[in-house]
Design a protein around this motif. Sequence first.
Motif, PDB file in Angstrom:
ATOM      1  N   LEU A  23       4.710   2.365   2.475  1.00  0.00           N
ATOM      2  CA  LEU A  23       4.774   1.236   3.411  1.00  0.00           C
ATOM      3  C   LEU A  23       3.421   0.976   4.069  1.00  0.00           C
ATOM      4  CD1 LEU A  23       8.265   1.842   5.042  1.00  0.00           C
ATOM      5  CD2 LEU A  23       7.650   0.110   3.348  1.00  0.00           C
ATOM      6  N   SER A  24       2.683   2.036   4.376  1.00  0.00           N
ATOM      7  CA  SER A  24       1.382   1.829   5.019  1.00  0.00           C
ATOM      8  C   SER A  24       0.346   1.274   4.039  1.00  0.00           C
ATOM      9  CB  SER A  24       0.885   3.122   5.660  1.00  0.00           C
ATOM     10  OG  SER A  24       0.551   4.076   4.685  1.00  0.00           O
ATOM     11  N   GLU A  25       0.375   1.735   2.801  1.00  0.00           N
ATOM     12  CA  GLU A  25      -0.600   1.294   1.799  1.00  0.00           C
ATOM     13  C   GLU A  25      -0.277  -0.074   1.207  1.00  0.00           C
ATOM     14  OE1 GLU A  25      -0.663   4.207  -1.292  1.00  0.00           O
ATOM     15  OE2 GLU A  25      -2.076   5.485  -0.246  1.00  0.00           O
ATOM     16  N   TYR A  26       0.981  -0.396   1.109  1.00  0.00           N
ATOM     17  CA  TYR A  26       1.436  -1.537   0.312  1.00  0.00           C
ATOM     18  C   TYR A  26       2.125  -2.590   1.173  1.00  0.00           C
ATOM     19  CZ  TYR A  26       2.708  -3.316  -4.355  1.00  0.00           C
ATOM     20  OH  TYR A  26       2.816  -4.051  -5.510  1.00  0.00           O
ATOM     21  N   SER A  27       1.974  -2.487   2.493  1.00  0.00           N
ATOM     22  CA  SER A  27       2.720  -3.364   3.401  1.00  0.00           C
ATOM     23  C   SER A  27       2.375  -4.838   3.241  1.00  0.00           C
ATOM     24  CB  SER A  27       2.536  -2.928   4.852  1.00  0.00           C
ATOM     25  OG  SER A  27       1.173  -3.001   5.213  1.00  0.00           O
ATOM     26  N   ASN A  28       1.099  -5.170   3.040  1.00  0.00           N
ATOM     27  CA  ASN A  28       0.730  -6.581   2.879  1.00  0.00           C
ATOM     28  C   ASN A  28       1.395  -7.193   1.653  1.00  0.00           C
ATOM     29  OD1 ASN A  28      -0.869  -6.561   5.170  1.00  0.00           O
ATOM     30  ND2 ASN A  28      -2.746  -6.092   4.038  1.00  0.00           N
ATOM     31  N   GLU A  29       1.420  -6.447   0.561  1.00  0.00           N
ATOM     32  CA  GLU A  29       2.059  -6.932  -0.661  1.00  0.00           C
ATOM     33  C   GLU A  29       3.563  -7.088  -0.456  1.00  0.00           C
ATOM     34  OE1 GLU A  29      -0.173  -4.528  -0.453  1.00  0.00           O
ATOM     35  OE2 GLU A  29      -1.710  -4.851  -1.967  1.00  0.00           O
ATOM     36  N   ILE A  30       4.177  -6.094   0.176  1.00  0.00           N
ATOM     37  CA  ILE A  30       5.615  -6.152   0.428  1.00  0.00           C
ATOM     38  C   ILE A  30       5.947  -7.372   1.290  1.00  0.00           C
ATOM     39  CG2 ILE A  30       7.534  -5.017   1.626  1.00  0.00           C
ATOM     40  CD1 ILE A  30       6.402  -2.346   0.569  1.00  0.00           C
ATOM     41  N   LEU A  31       5.146  -7.612   2.308  1.00  0.00           N
ATOM     42  CA  LEU A  31       5.364  -8.795   3.157  1.00  0.00           C
ATOM     43  C   LEU A  31       5.240 -10.084   2.352  1.00  0.00           C
ATOM     44  CD1 LEU A  31       3.537  -7.804   6.450  1.00  0.00           C
ATOM     45  CD2 LEU A  31       5.998  -8.133   6.123  1.00  0.00           C
ATOM     46  N   SER A  32       4.252 -10.169   1.478  1.00  0.00           N
ATOM     47  CA  SER A  32       4.099 -11.392   0.687  1.00  0.00           C
ATOM     48  C   SER A  32       5.233 -11.543  -0.324  1.00  0.00           C
ATOM     49  CB  SER A  32       2.739 -11.410  -0.024  1.00  0.00           C
ATOM     50  OG  SER A  32       2.683 -10.479  -1.065  1.00  0.00           O
ATOM     51  N   PHE A  33       5.731 -10.445  -0.882  1.00  0.00           N
ATOM     52  CA  PHE A  33       6.849 -10.518  -1.828  1.00  0.00           C
ATOM     53  C   PHE A  33       8.121 -10.997  -1.142  1.00  0.00           C
ATOM     54  CE2 PHE A  33       5.000  -6.742  -4.428  1.00  0.00           C
ATOM     55  CZ  PHE A  33       4.045  -7.563  -4.979  1.00  0.00           C
ATOM     56  N   SER A  34       8.277 -10.644   0.116  1.00  0.00           N
ATOM     57  CA  SER A  34       9.533 -10.951   0.808  1.00  0.00           C
ATOM     58  C   SER A  34       9.611 -12.397   1.297  1.00  0.00           C
ATOM     59  CB  SER A  34       9.729  -9.990   1.990  1.00  0.00           C
ATOM     60  OG  SER A  34       8.743 -10.197   2.977  1.00  0.00           O
ATOM     61  N   LYS A  35       8.540 -13.143   1.147  1.00  0.00           N
ATOM     62  CA  LYS A  35       8.522 -14.545   1.606  1.00  0.00           C
ATOM     63  C   LYS A  35       9.003 -15.489   0.539  1.00  0.00           C
ATOM     64  CE  LYS A  35       4.992 -13.755   4.989  1.00  0.00           C
ATOM     65  NZ  LYS A  35       3.702 -13.967   5.491  1.00  0.00           N
TER      66      LYS A  35
END
Length: 129
Positions: free
Chosen positions: A117-129
Motif C-alpha cells: 500500500l505504501s509503495e503502490y498507493s498512487n497506482e491503486i488510487l488511479s485504478f480505483s477511479k
Amino acid sequence: MDKYFKIVKDYILELGSVIQYESELDNLLVIENEDFGVKNMVIGVATPIIIIEQYLFNVKDEGEIFKQLLIKNRDIVHGAFVLDETGEKVIFRNTLQAETLDLKELESTINSLGLLLSEYSNEILSFSK
C-alpha cells in the motif's frame, strides 16, 4: 472453537491490531491496524488453512489495469492481488498453513500488505477511479 482460531486471535492482538468483528462460530475475524494500513482485513480460519483478505477497490473490465496488477504481483513477497467471483473487486489475499503458523508468518503477511500500500498507493488510487 477451532484451536487455530484462538491462536490467530492471540497473534492479532499481540501485533497490536484491533478486532472490529469476531465470530467464533464462523472462525472469522475482521481487523484493523493503522500502523500497517490495514482496515477491515478479513481473516478466516478454515483448517487446514488461514485465509487473509483485504478489499482494495472496484474495477470494471480493464485489461490494462489487470495487466499492471499481475505485473505487480511478481513483486509482492507474501500474498497477491486477486479478483472476487464477480471480477469487479480487487482484493489482496494470502493463505497460510494453520498447523505451522507462527507470529512472524502472520506479521509478514500484514507487513507485505502495508508495504504494498505504501509503495503502490498512487497506482491503486488511479485504478480505483
